[in-house]
Write a protein that holds these residues in place. Structure first.
Motif, mmCIF file in Angstrom:
data_model
loop_
_atom_site.group_PDB
_atom_site.id
_atom_site.type_symbol
_atom_site.label_atom_id
_atom_site.label_comp_id
_atom_site.label_asym_id
_atom_site.label_seq_id
_atom_site.Cartn_x
_atom_site.Cartn_y
_atom_site.Cartn_z
ATOM 1 N N ARG A 114 0.810 -1.213 0.000
ATOM 2 C CA ARG A 114 0.000 0.000 0.000
ATOM 3 C C ARG A 114 0.851 1.274 0.000
ATOM 4 O O ARG A 114 0.330 2.367 -0.077
ATOM 5 C CB ARG A 114 -0.922 0.031 1.223
ATOM 6 N N ILE A 115 2.162 1.153 0.177
ATOM 7 C CA ILE A 115 3.006 2.338 0.193
ATOM 8 C C ILE A 115 3.710 2.483 -1.137
ATOM 9 O O ILE A 115 3.829 1.546 -1.911
ATOM 10 C CB ILE A 115 4.034 2.278 1.339
ATOM 11 N N ASP A 116 4.200 3.679 -1.431
ATOM 12 C CA ASP A 116 4.936 3.909 -2.658
ATOM 13 C C ASP A 116 6.294 3.216 -2.597
ATOM 14 O O ASP A 116 6.945 3.152 -1.560
ATOM 15 C CB ASP A 116 5.150 5.409 -2.872
ATOM 16 N N VAL A 117 6.735 2.731 -3.765
ATOM 17 C CA VAL A 117 8.080 2.179 -3.842
ATOM 18 C C VAL A 117 9.073 3.332 -3.705
ATOM 19 O O VAL A 117 8.913 4.383 -4.304
ATOM 20 C CB VAL A 117 8.285 1.463 -5.193
ATOM 21 N N SER A 118 10.094 3.135 -2.903
ATOM 22 C CA SER A 118 11.095 4.190 -2.735
ATOM 23 C C SER A 118 12.477 3.579 -2.764
ATOM 24 O O SER A 118 12.652 2.372 -2.619
ATOM 25 C CB SER A 118 10.864 4.933 -1.413
ATOM 26 N N ASP A 119 13.506 4.443 -2.939
ATOM 27 C CA ASP A 119 14.867 3.929 -3.062
ATOM 28 C C ASP A 119 15.445 3.457 -1.737
ATOM 29 O O ASP A 119 16.571 2.954 -1.704
ATOM 30 C CB ASP A 119 15.782 4.988 -3.685
ATOM 31 N N ILE A 120 14.702 3.605 -0.628
ATOM 32 C CA ILE A 120 15.214 3.098 0.644
ATOM 33 C C ILE A 120 14.918 1.611 0.806
ATOM 34 O O ILE A 120 15.401 0.981 1.728
ATOM 35 C CB ILE A 120 14.640 3.883 1.842
ATOM 36 N N LYS A 121 14.144 1.058 -0.115
ATOM 37 C CA LYS A 121 13.916 -0.387 -0.096
ATOM 38 C C LYS A 121 14.996 -1.087 -0.908
ATOM 39 O O LYS A 121 15.430 -0.586 -1.941
ATOM 40 C CB LYS A 121 12.530 -0.730 -0.674
ATOM 41 N N ARG A 122 15.384 -2.268 -0.469
ATOM 42 C CA ARG A 122 16.407 -3.030 -1.185
ATOM 43 C C ARG A 122 15.870 -3.643 -2.471
ATOM 44 O O ARG A 122 16.612 -3.899 -3.413
ATOM 45 C CB ARG A 122 16.949 -4.137 -0.284
ATOM 46 N N ASP A 123 14.554 -3.918 -2.474
ATOM 47 C CA ASP A 123 13.946 -4.605 -3.612
ATOM 48 C C ASP A 123 12.536 -4.044 -3.768
ATOM 49 O O ASP A 123 11.829 -3.852 -2.777
ATOM 50 C CB ASP A 123 13.900 -6.115 -3.324
ATOM 51 N N PRO A 124 12.103 -3.753 -4.996
ATOM 52 C CA PRO A 124 10.742 -3.217 -5.173
ATOM 53 C C PRO A 124 9.653 -4.111 -4.593
ATOM 54 O O PRO A 124 8.566 -3.644 -4.263
ATOM 55 C CB PRO A 124 10.602 -3.107 -6.696
ATOM 56 N N LEU A 125 9.945 -5.414 -4.472
ATOM 57 C CA LEU A 125 8.948 -6.357 -3.965
ATOM 58 C C LEU A 125 8.801 -6.297 -2.445
ATOM 59 O O LEU A 125 7.796 -6.753 -1.904
ATOM 60 C CB LEU A 125 9.333 -7.772 -4.391
ATOM 61 N N ASP A 126 9.796 -5.738 -1.759
ATOM 62 C CA ASP A 126 9.736 -5.676 -0.305
ATOM 63 C C ASP A 126 8.572 -4.792 0.136
ATOM 64 O O ASP A 126 8.218 -3.818 -0.543
ATOM 65 C CB ASP A 126 11.053 -5.136 0.254
ATOM 66 N N PHE A 127 7.983 -5.148 1.272
ATOM 67 C CA PHE A 127 6.811 -4.402 1.728
ATOM 68 C C PHE A 127 7.000 -3.946 3.170
ATOM 69 O O PHE A 127 7.772 -4.526 3.940
ATOM 70 C CB PHE A 127 5.529 -5.226 1.584
ATOM 71 N N ALA A 128 6.277 -2.898 3.534
ATOM 72 C CA ALA A 128 6.474 -2.230 4.817
ATOM 73 C C ALA A 128 5.850 -3.009 5.967
ATOM 74 O O ALA A 128 4.682 -3.402 5.905
ATOM 75 C CB ALA A 128 5.889 -0.829 4.780
ATOM 76 N N LEU A 129 6.645 -3.191 7.010
ATOM 77 C CA LEU A 129 6.144 -3.704 8.285
ATOM 78 C C LEU A 129 5.924 -2.565 9.265
ATOM 79 O O LEU A 129 5.034 -2.629 10.115
ATOM 80 C CB LEU A 129 7.143 -4.703 8.875
ATOM 81 N N TRP A 130 6.757 -1.541 9.154
ATOM 82 C CA TRP A 130 6.676 -0.380 10.050
ATOM 83 C C TRP A 130 6.997 0.868 9.241
ATOM 84 O O TRP A 130 7.926 0.856 8.419
ATOM 85 C CB TRP A 130 7.655 -0.533 11.208
ATOM 86 N N LYS A 131 6.232 1.930 9.445
ATOM 87 C CA LYS A 131 6.416 3.173 8.710
ATOM 88 C C LYS A 131 6.809 4.286 9.667
ATOM 89 O O LYS A 131 6.103 4.537 10.661
ATOM 90 C CB LYS A 131 5.116 3.573 7.996
ATOM 91 N N ALA A 132 7.917 4.955 9.382
ATOM 92 C CA ALA A 132 8.321 6.097 10.200
ATOM 93 C C ALA A 132 7.246 7.175 10.136
ATOM 94 O O ALA A 132 6.611 7.388 9.093
ATOM 95 C CB ALA A 132 9.650 6.649 9.697
ATOM 96 N N SER A 133 7.033 7.837 11.252
ATOM 97 C CA SER A 133 5.938 8.812 11.324
ATOM 98 C C SER A 133 6.258 10.058 10.502
ATOM 99 O O SER A 133 7.416 10.464 10.360
ATOM 100 C CB SER A 133 5.675 9.204 12.779
ATOM 101 N N LYS A 134 5.229 10.654 9.962
ATOM 102 C CA LYS A 134 5.313 11.936 9.261
ATOM 103 C C LYS A 134 4.634 12.991 10.131
ATOM 104 O O LYS A 134 3.799 12.660 10.979
ATOM 105 C CB LYS A 134 4.619 11.831 7.909
ATOM 106 N N PRO A 135 4.974 14.258 9.932
ATOM 107 C CA PRO A 135 4.372 15.313 10.759
ATOM 108 C C PRO A 135 2.846 15.266 10.725
ATOM 109 O O PRO A 135 2.240 15.135 9.659
ATOM 110 C CB PRO A 135 4.899 16.600 10.113
ATOM 111 N N GLY A 136 2.245 15.317 11.906
ATOM 112 C CA GLY A 136 0.787 15.350 12.011
ATOM 113 C C GLY A 136 0.110 13.999 12.006
ATOM 114 O O GLY A 136 -1.110 13.921 12.162
ATOM 115 N N GLU A 137 0.878 12.914 11.830
ATOM 116 C CA GLU A 137 0.288 11.580 11.822
ATOM 117 C C GLU A 137 0.316 10.963 13.221
ATOM 118 O O GLU A 137 1.233 11.243 14.013
ATOM 119 C CB GLU A 137 1.054 10.657 10.876
ATOM 120 N N PRO A 138 -0.631 10.079 13.523
ATOM 121 C CA PRO A 138 -0.545 9.315 14.776
ATOM 122 C C PRO A 138 0.708 8.441 14.748
ATOM 123 O O PRO A 138 1.126 7.976 13.688
ATOM 124 C CB PRO A 138 -1.805 8.449 14.761
#
Length: 466
Positions: free
Chosen positions: A165-189
């Protein structure tokens, strides 16, 4: 009971141990009312749970609420409120619509935000076992680290693109990898974690809640066919990667509800909320529409089809109302002829059970019920004993109760409850006997003005609310 297992690609005997079934269904993301397409999952697997219990099993059934998600954050920002307030509101609305549809509450309805500790613990285990890695405050699952990745969906890992459900970014090792934990952004819980403040990814919450509430290996995991990949595929990778044991024995997915041959979805804008459809056709018609096709088959949604479902439900209600009416004045013990008819209904029951145990064929199950209803309507045209009618009604209540089609109690808003109506009908009958037709007509008119329809029959006056 045999079910089609999407993991093996064939129909298999469920083989539940000790008549105990652990069952998990993916619940809604609670940022809006749910639509008729969502309802197919809720209604279908409500009945599967009911049927397993009807056949003597103990079922622990867990259905989650996803209460932290990008869509929920956007909705909270649009409404200038909190994500929790959005979740609380739409969870309450879910239960209103679910109750209307005859969907029983699950054994437990956990929320993602109530299980953050369990989520973090599994992520830590996955990192320790080499299946996950931290990157700039995010944590990703390395899909290629799990040798069986793709075994549910049948996809080849080399041909896959990221389905997360998240955008692919260059911080992932492989485009197929998926997020288990997302660093918070300003204003988010956010919640504290070993990787910094953040929130869980979508897939990990189900792995955590299955483990916490049902154990490391469950019997049935169900949901819509659209969840097969990536969501359910990722659940398998997470859970089996963390615990090293099979995650689920049976994967059962329902087909799409289509509009103009396209999947009903919020993203396409071709959806109809259950709330809106129920206002026009009633909740029972939606439930009937869903169950009138085999759960794996795609079905087309239209106003015409819902109207037909509404008529079918009314046929069931008419049978029930007639049986209850006939019982009011019936007398005597069951007769040999009635005993023979009850045996015919017993055969119908066995036929019903057989088709339901053959890959949960609700379409044929409903067809069997209507054959029984036709038999009943013909049989009770003649005068029948109280004992016979009681057993016929018991059969009807057993099957229709299981399917969720017993006539609901009608709300009384004008003071004309059943007791008052029956008293007025008794007064009307006495007035007619005394040839006081003016009073009899007066009572009929009074009841009509308050939404009570009277039908005079040789056995007395029948009534129903308009």
């Amino acid at each position: 009971m045999k079910l089609f297992n999407d993991l093996s690609g064939k129909k298999e005997e469920l083989g539940q141990k000790d008549n105990y079934v652990r069952m998990y269904a993916c619940g809604p993301t609670v940022y809006n009312y749910f639509h008729v397409g969502n309802a197919r999952c809720f209604v279908t697997f409500d009945l599967l749970r009911r049927f397993l219990e009807y056949r003597g099993n103990k079922v622990d059934f867990v259905q989650n609420f996803t209460d932290i998600d990008d869509k929920m954050i956007r909705r909270a920002n649009e409404e200038n409120t909190t994500v929790k307030e959005v979740a609380d509101r739409y969870i309450a609305e879910y239960f209103k619509d679910a109750e209307g549809l005859g969907v029983l509450p699950a054994t437990i309805h956990p929320r993602a935000t109530e299980n953050i500790d369990s989520i973090i613990k599994i992520i830590e285990t996955l990192i320790e076992k080499g299946h996950a890695y931290e990157s700039q405050g995010d944590v990703y699952y390395s899909a290629r680290s799990f040798k069986d990745y793709g075994k549910l969906s049948g996809k080849n890992v080399d041909d896959l693109e990221s389905g997360a459900r998240i955008d692919v970014s260059d911080i992932k090792r492989d485009p197929l990898d998926f997020a288990l934990w997302k660093a918070s952004k300003p204003g988010e819980p956010f919640w504290e974690s070993p990787w910094g403040n953040g929130r869980p990814g979508w897939h990990i919450e189900c792995s955590a809640m299955v483990d916490k509430y049902l154990g490391k290996t469950i019997d049935i995991h169900c949901g819509g066919v659209d969840l097969t990949f990536p969501h359910h595929e990722n659940e398998i990778a997470q859970s089996e990667g963390a615990f090293g044991v099979p995650f689920c024995r049976f994967w059962v997915h329902n087909g799409f509800i289509n509009v103009d041959n396209k999947k009903m979805s919020k993203s396409l804008g071709n959806f109809f909320t259950v709330r809106d459809a129920a206002e026009k056709y009633g909740y029972a018609a939606i439930r009937y529409f869903i169950l009138s096709a085999h759960y794996k088959s795609p079905v087309n949604f239209s106003a015409e089809i819902l109207a037909q479902a509404q008529s079918s439900v009314q046929r069931l209600y008419n049978c029930e109302e007639n049986l209850r009416f006939l019982l009011k004045n019936a007398q005597g013990e069951i007769t040999p002829e009635e005993t023979e008819f009850i045996q015919k209904l017993d055969s119908r029951r066995e036929e019903f059970i057989a088709v339901m145990e053959d890959d949960f064929n609700t379409a044929d199950g409903l067809a069997t019920l209507f054959e029984a209803v036709k038999d009943i309507n013909i049989f009770v045209n003649a005068e029948r004993s109280r004992g016979g009618l009681e057993q016929i009604l018991a059969f009807y209540e057993e099957i229709c109760g299981l399917l969720g089609f017993l006539k609901p109690e009608e709300k009384v808003e004008n003071g004309f409850d059943d007791e008052k109506i029956e008293a007025l009908l008794a007064e009307r009958a006495a007035a007619k006997k005394e040839k006081n037709y003016a009073r009899a007509d007066e009572i009929r008119a009074l009841l009509g003005e308050n939404g009570i329809v009277i039908e005079d029959t040789p056995a007395g006056a029948k009534w129903h609310r308009a």
